[in-house]
Design an enzyme around this catalytic site. Structure first.
Site, PDB file in Angstrom:
ATOM      1  N   GLY A  52     -24.034 -58.662 -26.093  1.00  0.00           N
ATOM      2  CA  GLY A  52     -24.404 -59.597 -25.017  1.00  0.00           C
ATOM      3  C   GLY A  52     -25.238 -58.908 -23.970  1.00  0.00           C
ATOM      4  O   GLY A  52     -25.755 -57.813 -24.202  1.00  0.00           O
ATOM      5  N   ASN A  53     -25.400 -59.537 -22.833  1.00  0.00           N
ATOM      6  CA  ASN A  53     -26.111 -58.895 -21.721  1.00  0.00           C
ATOM      7  C   ASN A  53     -25.510 -59.355 -20.401  1.00  0.00           C
ATOM      8  O   ASN A  53     -24.606 -60.204 -20.376  1.00  0.00           O
ATOM      9  CB  ASN A  53     -27.617 -59.179 -21.798  1.00  0.00           C
ATOM     10  CG  ASN A  53     -27.911 -60.662 -21.727  1.00  0.00           C
ATOM     11  OD1 ASN A  53     -27.662 -61.304 -20.711  1.00  0.00           O
ATOM     12  ND2 ASN A  53     -28.416 -61.225 -22.825  1.00  0.00           N
ATOM     13  N   HIS A  54     -26.028 -58.797 -19.299  1.00  0.00           N
ATOM     14  CA  HIS A  54     -25.393 -59.015 -17.994  1.00  0.00           C
ATOM     15  C   HIS A  54     -25.855 -60.291 -17.273  1.00  0.00           C
ATOM     16  O   HIS A  54     -25.541 -60.475 -16.107  1.00  0.00           O
ATOM     17  CB  HIS A  54     -25.655 -57.817 -17.073  1.00  0.00           C
ATOM     18  CG  HIS A  54     -24.943 -56.582 -17.511  1.00  0.00           C
ATOM     19  ND1 HIS A  54     -23.578 -56.498 -17.553  1.00  0.00           N
ATOM     20  CD2 HIS A  54     -25.413 -55.390 -17.964  1.00  0.00           C
ATOM     21  CE1 HIS A  54     -23.222 -55.310 -17.982  1.00  0.00           C
ATOM     22  NE2 HIS A  54     -24.330 -54.611 -18.254  1.00  0.00           N
TER      23      HIS A  54
END
Ligand code: CTP
Length: 403
Positions: A212-214
């Site tokens: 995923g990412n932030h």
């Protein structure tokens, strides 16, 4: 959320028995999220007290050019009051005040505000049935119509005189509904359907892990809320995010993976007018998703990744009449890269964020963007709250749609 939310409303109260309903009107306006200031004619104070209205509006009530009881009296600036207002609502509006408005008489603060107002002026007549029917009143309405003032029609019913007929001031709830409706009709994105993607995507590795990412989704959610406020019907397709929205004209579609986001975005694209893709979509996903939790082993673990489909590029290839907006998050050669993406993905506009800019980035409440249009116009903005950035982007789109 009401379209009255955040609006500055100057409420004019004149001397009719319906002035007692102004207290309810102030309450409803405040409840709808508006800032309310009240200006009264001197005689209106005999029907409802300034204290009642100031308590309900949480603001000082104005009724004369100076504060009479104070020997260091300050001038109540009618121009400032009038220019503060996004809307001027005169309710109740008596035959006397309406006639003075039609003839430019300015013998009290309310009338001076009226003459100074640049915002839309609404008035809710309140008078006895014969006064309401009188040819001079009809002429007054016609004159006020010709000035662009907007009448909130009086209702039929029992009047203070005991007679039954037309002339009763519209009920406060009706006035609120009338104002909301009138505002909605003038909203620039009314009748437009906007598809927005927001947040990250999660690409499963196994039942418990993902890539995923932030991204927080803040930018996309802010655009969605701003678009609703501007009158649009919004489909917000969001990856996992802790944010929530509660807007009548907004449909929230929750997705997890890039593939789900792709499918949902495509299924809404044909019927939309504007698509704004602000999601931080994963560019790669595990080639194989393990059905069981991957167990720790002695050696290193290698994950084989494959590319996800580029949603934005696929919409660019498909678009007909839609205005397509993409985002670019860059760390070097920002403008050049953004221009290349704009062209390659067949966009109408690209919103460039640079991670080199302070105040820009994923979880922040602020952003700093540069808009780059199809004809290579570059429009840089300063660091602003994401809610304001959302409005900048939408205002630019609206200008382009009307160009
Ligand atoms: N985007 C998309 N689908 C993807 C990847 C990106 O719709 N699979 C969209 C994003 O929502 C954003 C734009 O494409 O509007 C730009 O994404 P970005 O990651 O900056 O660019 P990429 O084209 O993926 O190129 P790179 O990561 O190499 O900069």
């Amino acid at each position: 959320m009401s379209v009255l939310s955040g609006k500055n409303i100057l409420l004019g109260v004149t001397a009719g028995i319906a002035a007692y309903k102004s207290a309810f009107l102030v309450r409803l306006l405040v409840k709808a999220g508006a800032q309310v200031k009240v200006v009264m004619t001197p005689s209106a104070k005999e029907f409802v007290t300034p204290l009642t209205l100031s308590t309900l509006s949480k603001n000082e009530v104005f009724s004369s050019f100076t504060n009479d009881e104070d020997e260091n009296a300050q001038w109540n600036n009618h121009v400032e009051l009038a220019l503060w207002a996004d809307l001027f609502v005169i309710a109740p509006a008596t035959a006397n005040t309406l006639s003075k408005m039609a003839h430019g008489t300015s013998d009290n603060l309310l009338l001076a505000c009226y003459l100074s107002a640049k915002c839309p002026v609404y008035y809710a007549p309140a008078m006895d049935l014969d006064m309401y029917k009188h040819p001079s009143t009809k002429q007054t309405f016609e004159t006020l119509d010709s000035f662009g003032n907007i009448r909130i029609p009086a209702e039929h019913g029992e009047l203070a005189s005991g007679l039954v007929g037309e002339g009763r001031m519209a009920e406060p709830e009706t006035i609120i509904a009338f104002l909301e409706d009138a505002i909605k009709r003038t909203l620039p994105l009314r009748g437009k359907k906007v598809v927005i993607t927001a947040g990250p995507t999660y690409e499963a590795i196994d039942p418990v892990r993902f890539i995923g990412n932030h991204s927080s989704g803040k930018m996309g959610y802010a655009i969605a809320e701003a678009a609703v406020k501007l009158g649009a019907e919004v489909i917000l397709i969001s990856g996992p995010s802790s944010l929530s929205v509660n807007e009548k004209r907004l449909t929230l579609v929750k997705v997890t993976s890039a593939e789900e986001m792709y499918n949902e975005t495509h299924s809404h694209f044909d019927s939309c007018d504007i698509a704004i893709l602000s999601a931080a979509v994963a560019d790669y996903r595990p080639k194989q998703v393990s059905t069981q939790k991957i167990k720790k082993a002695a050696g290193p673990l290698t994950l084989s990744l494959e590319k996800t489909d580029d949603i934005l590029a696929s919409l660019g290839a498909r678009k007909k009449r839609q205005f397509l907006v993409g985002f670019a998050l860059e760390t070097e050669n920002e403008l050049e890269n953004a221009k290349t993406k704009l062209k390659k993905k067949n966009l109408d506009l690209i919103v460039l964020n640079s991670l080199n800019d302070e105040g820009a980035g994923f979880s922040k409440d602020t952003n700093k963007v540069t808009l780059v249009s199809k004809d290579n116009k570059v429009l840089p903005f300063s660091v602003k709250p994401k809610t304001e950035v959302a409005n900048d982007i939408l205002q630019y789109i609206i200008e382009q749609l009307h160009a």
